[in-house]
Design an enzyme around this catalytic site. Structure first.
Site, PDB file in Angstrom:
ATOM      1  N   ASP A   1       0.673   5.239   1.825  1.00  0.00           N
ATOM      2  CA  ASP A   1      -0.040   5.883   2.933  1.00  0.00           C
ATOM      3  C   ASP A   1      -0.850   7.076   2.412  1.00  0.00           C
ATOM      4  OD1 ASP A   1       1.092   4.029   4.623  1.00  0.00           O
ATOM      5  OD2 ASP A   1       2.671   5.357   5.362  1.00  0.00           O
TER       6      ASP A   1
ATOM      7  N   HIS B   1       4.810   0.185   0.047  1.00  0.00           N
ATOM      8  CA  HIS B   1       5.496  -0.643   1.044  1.00  0.00           C
ATOM      9  C   HIS B   1       4.573  -1.735   1.566  1.00  0.00           C
ATOM     10  CE1 HIS B   1       3.677   2.838   3.035  1.00  0.00           C
ATOM     11  NE2 HIS B   1       3.580   2.123   4.141  1.00  0.00           N
TER      12      HIS B   1
ATOM     13  N   HIS C   1       0.844  -1.206   0.000  1.00  0.00           N
ATOM     14  CA  HIS C   1       0.000   0.000   0.000  1.00  0.00           C
ATOM     15  C   HIS C   1       0.877   1.252   0.000  1.00  0.00           C
ATOM     16  CE1 HIS C   1       1.135  -0.383   4.219  1.00  0.00           C
ATOM     17  NE2 HIS C   1       0.884   0.913   4.344  1.00  0.00           N
TER      18      HIS C   1
ATOM     19  N   ARG D   1       6.269  -8.824  15.956  1.00  0.00           N
ATOM     20  CA  ARG D   1       6.925  -7.560  15.630  1.00  0.00           C
ATOM     21  C   ARG D   1       5.982  -6.402  15.968  1.00  0.00           C
ATOM     22  NH1 ARG D   1       6.612  -4.196  11.015  1.00  0.00           N
ATOM     23  NH2 ARG D   1       8.500  -2.964  10.730  1.00  0.00           N
TER      24      ARG D   1
HETATM   25  O1  LIG Z   1       4.852  -1.862  10.389  1.00  0.00           O
HETATM   26  C1  LIG Z   1       5.484  -1.236   9.526  1.00  0.00           C
HETATM   27  O2  LIG Z   1       6.710  -1.248   9.429  1.00  0.00           O
HETATM   28  C2  LIG Z   1       4.721  -0.426   8.490  1.00  0.00           C
HETATM   29  C3  LIG Z   1       3.392   0.057   8.951  1.00  0.00           C
HETATM   30  C4  LIG Z   1       2.642   0.758   7.864  1.00  0.00           C
HETATM   31  O3  LIG Z   1       3.045   0.783   6.731  1.00  0.00           O
HETATM   32  C5  LIG Z   1       1.384   1.452   8.170  1.00  0.00           C
HETATM   33  O4  LIG Z   1       0.920   1.373   9.338  1.00  0.00           O
HETATM   34  O5  LIG Z   1       0.828   2.088   7.249  1.00  0.00           O
HETATM   35 FE   LIG Z   2       2.019   2.248   5.551  1.00  0.00          FE
END
Ligand SMILES: O=C(O)CCC(=O)C(=O)O
Ligand SMILES: [Fe+2]
Length: 181
Positions: free
Chosen positions: A63, A117, A61, A127
């Site tokens: 952001d 990402h 996705h 994690r």
């Molecule tokens: O957990 C991560 O490293 C990325 C989180 C992410 O991309 C998001 O919350 O939009």
């Molecule tokens: Fe993200």
């Protein structure tokens, strides 16, 4: 957590100003429209996943904000697209990751790119990450700071509604291509 939000909120504001200045714009836009009450923090937890090669911790996705300040633990799993390939971001709990979001791509008329990402969960360990989304109020009009613009002008509300609508209809976000002129 409150302390983290305050600190990264100031950081996001400064970064936005620097990025705007680099585009030749000394703008009060971000100070006026992206205030702490319109930004939000998300805490992500990725449980261990033995079949992580088949299921994403977080699907690919971009952001839906101006920029994201991300803190991750030492486990790793964040990947981003560079030159058409997925590359892993080295985990470093002492560092913050800054992602450009969709709105900065529009504001900069495509000069700054919203990075795609995803997260691949670890097979054995859980994690955690914390993301601060630097967003404007819903009524804020998003448009390019230069002409001719490759995207039409839209409100942040319209953008969010379109994303939600597409996710419901197609199962995924379409995002900026919807707003090309
Ligand atoms: O957990 C991560 O490293 C990325 C989180 C992410 O991309 C998001 O919350 O939009
Ligand atoms: Fe993200």
């Amino acid at each position: 957590m409150e302390q983290f939000a305050t600190t990264v909120s100031d950081l996001a504001q400064k970064l936005a100003e620097i990025l705007a200045e680099k585009m030749g714009h000394k703008s009060t836009f971000f100070k006026e429209n992206c205030v702490p009450s319109t930004c939000y923090l998300r805490m992500n937890r990725y449980p261990p996943c033995p079949i992580s090669s088949e299921i994403f911790g977080l699907i690919p996705h971009t952001d839906s904000d101006f920029l994201t300040v991300l803190h991750q633990d030492q486990i790793g799993g964040l990947q981003l697209v560079k030159d058409g390939k997925w590359i892993a971001v080295k985990p470093n709990p002492d560092a913050l990751i800054i992602n450009i979001g969709d709105l900065f791509q529009v504001w900069s008329n495509g000069v700054y790119r919203s990075v795609e990402h995803r997260v691949v969960a670890n097979k054995k360990m859980e994690r955690f990450s914390t993301a601060y989304f630097f967003c404007p109020s819903y009524d804020t009009l998003i448009q390019s700071c230069v002409e001719p613009s490759i995207y039409r002008r839209f409100s942040f509300r319209e953008f969010r509604q379109q994303v939600q609508c597409d996710v419901k209809r197609f199962g995924h976000k379409i995002g900026l291509p919807r707003f090309l002129v």
